[in-house]
Design an enzyme around this catalytic site. Structure first.
Site, short mmCIF file in Angstrom:
data_model
loop_
_atom_site.label_atom_id
_atom_site.label_comp_id
_atom_site.label_asym_id
_atom_site.label_seq_id
_atom_site.Cartn_x
_atom_site.Cartn_y
_atom_site.Cartn_z
N GLY A 1 0.80 -1.36 -0.07
CA GLY A 1 0.07 0.01 -0.18
C GLY A 1 0.78 1.22 0.13
N GLY B 1 -0.20 4.39 -0.63
CA GLY B 1 -0.73 5.75 -0.43
C GLY B 1 0.06 6.47 0.56
CB SER C 1 -4.78 -1.99 6.76
OG SER C 1 -3.88 -2.19 6.04
CG HIS D 1 -6.80 2.14 16.30
ND1 HIS D 1 -6.01 3.13 17.11
CD2 HIS D 1 -6.73 2.78 15.14
CE1 HIS D 1 -5.78 4.19 16.47
NE2 HIS D 1 -6.27 3.97 15.31
#
Ligand code: A3D
Length: 310
Positions: free
Chosen positions: A9, A11, A119, A175
Site C-alpha cells: 500500500g 498511499g 490497515s 484502536h
C-alpha cells in the site's frame, strides 16, 4: 543496506513510512501497490531525493510480490477507506479480502518476516493477517498504541509547555474510542502527570487522544492522518531492525495476559529481532481493568463480524 522492509500500500501512510525508513537509513525499501506505476513513481522520486537527504537506502516500487522476497519486515497499509453508504461491516469484509490476499503473497516470499499491520479496522485486520500468514504470534503485530501514545505525549507537552522528549505516555486497548490511556503511567521527566495537572485537564487530554484520528479527519476533510501513523510504524520497525528491545504499546495476540484470551489488543511489548519478545503485564486499578475489558469486548465484536463474513 543489509536489511529490507517492504511496505504494502503506497498511499499516504505507506509512502511516508518508506520515506522515513530510507531517510533514517534503516534498510532498503520496496513499495508495493495495485495501482500501476504509482509505487514505481514514488520510489523513483524518493531515490532522486537521496543525494540531498544523504542516504544510500535503495527504494524500489512494484505491483507484484516477487520484489518483496526475503524482507525482514512487511508493513501492511493496503486497504480502502469507508465510502459513503458503506457500513462498517462492508468495510471489514472488503479490507479482510485485501488483507488476506496481501498476507498470503508476502508470507510466500518472506516466510521469516515480521508483519506490522496498519490497515483498519486495526485489531480485526491483525486477526486476518495472523490466520492468513500462519506465522507465530510473535511475528504478527499491529500499530496503534505507539500512535495513540504519541498523540497523548504531544498534547501533554503542549499543555505543560515542556519538550516532547521529556514525555512518556501509555495507551492500552483496542484502536478506537474504547482505547485506554493510562495517566498514572504517563510521565514528564519521570513525574506522573497526575502530579502535574488537575484531573479535569488530564480528562480533557485523554478525550482528545481518544478522538485523535477523528480530529485530523475533520480537518483534512478527505483522507486520514498519515505523518504520525507512518512515524509510529517506523519506530516499531526500527526497534526490530536494530534489535533495540524498546517497550512499545502494540496490538499483540493475547493468550491469558491481562485476563484476555485469543484476541489482538494493545499492550506494552518488547520489540526486537524476533518481533514481540515479551508482553509486559502492568498492574491496573479496577477502573483501568474495566476499561480494558470494555475495549476487549469492542474488539471481540469486530472479530465476530469477521467470522460472519467467512
Ligand atoms: P491510502 O492513501 O488510501 O493508501 C492505501 C493504499 O492501499 C492505496 O494506494 C491503494 O491503492 C492500496 N491498496 C488497496 N488495495 C490494495 C491491494 N490489494 N494491494 C496493494 N495495495 C492496495 O490510505 P492511507 O495510507 O491513509 O491509510 C492506509 C490504511 O491505514 C487505511 O486502512 C487506514 O485506515 C489505516 N490507518 C491506520 C491507522 C492506525 O492507527 C491503525 C492510522 C492511519 C491509517
Amino acid at each position: 543496506m543489509d536489511k529490507k522492509v517492504t511496505v504494502i500500500g503506497s498511499g499516504n501512510v505507506g509512502a511516508t513510512a518508506a520515506q522515513r525508513l530510507a531517510e533514517k537509513e534503516l534498510c532498503d525499501v520496496v513499495l508495493i501497490d495495485i495501482v500501476e506505476g504509482m509505487p514505481q513513481g514514488k520510489a523513483l522520486d524518493l531515490t532522486e531525493a537521496a543525494p540531498i537527504e544523504k542516504h544510500d537506502a535503495h527504494v524500489t516500487g512494484a505491483n507484484g510480490y516477487e520484489a518483496s522476497k526475503d524482507s525482514d519486515i512487511i508493513i501492511i497499509t493496503a486497504g480502502i477507506p469507508r465510502k459513503p453508504g458503506m457500513s462498517r461491516d462492508d468495510l471489514i469484509s472488503t479490507n479482510k479480502g485485501i488483507m488476506k490476499s496481501v498476507v498470503t503473497e508476502v508470507a510466500k516470499y518472506s516466510p521469516n518476516a515480521v508483519l506490522i499491520i496498519v490497515s483498519n479496522p486495526l485489531d480485526a485486520m491483525c486477526h486476518v493477517a495472523f490466520e492468513a500468514s500462519g506465522f507465530p504470534k510473535n511475528r504478527v503485530l499491529g500499530m496503534a498504541g505507539v500512535l495513540d501514545s504519541a498523540r497523548f505525549r504531544a498534547f501533554i507537552s503542549m499543555e505543560l509547555n515542556v519538550s516532547v522528549e521529556n514525555t512518556h505516555a501509555f495507551v492500552l486497548g483496542g484502536h478506537g474510542d474504547t482505547m485506554v490511556p493510562l495517566p498514572r503511567y504517563s510521565t514528564v521527566a519521570g513525574i506522573p502527570i497526575t502530579e502535574l495537572m488537575p484531573k479535569e485537564r488530564i480528562d480533557a487530554l485523554v478525550e482528545r487522544t481518544a478522538n485523535g484520528g477523528a480530529e485530523i479527519v475533520s480537518l483534512l476533510k478527505t483522507g486520514s492522518a498519515f505523518y504520525a501513523p507512518a512515524s509510529a510504524a517506523v519506530e516499531m520497525a526500527e526497534s526490530i531492525l536494530k534489535d533495540k528491545k524498546k517497550i512499545l504499546p502494540c496490538a499483540a495476540y493475547l493468550e491469558g495476559e491481562y485476563g484476555i484470551n485469543n484476541l489482538f489488543i494493545g499492550v506494552p511489548v518488547k520489540l526486537g529481532t524476533n518481533g514481540i519478545e515479551d508482553i509486559i503485564q502492568i498492574k491496573l486499578t479496577d477502573d483501568e481493568k474495566a476499561a480494558l475489558s470494555k475495549s476487549a469486548d469492542a474488539v471481540q465484536e469486530l472479530v465476530e463480524i469477521l467470522k460472519k463474513s467467512d
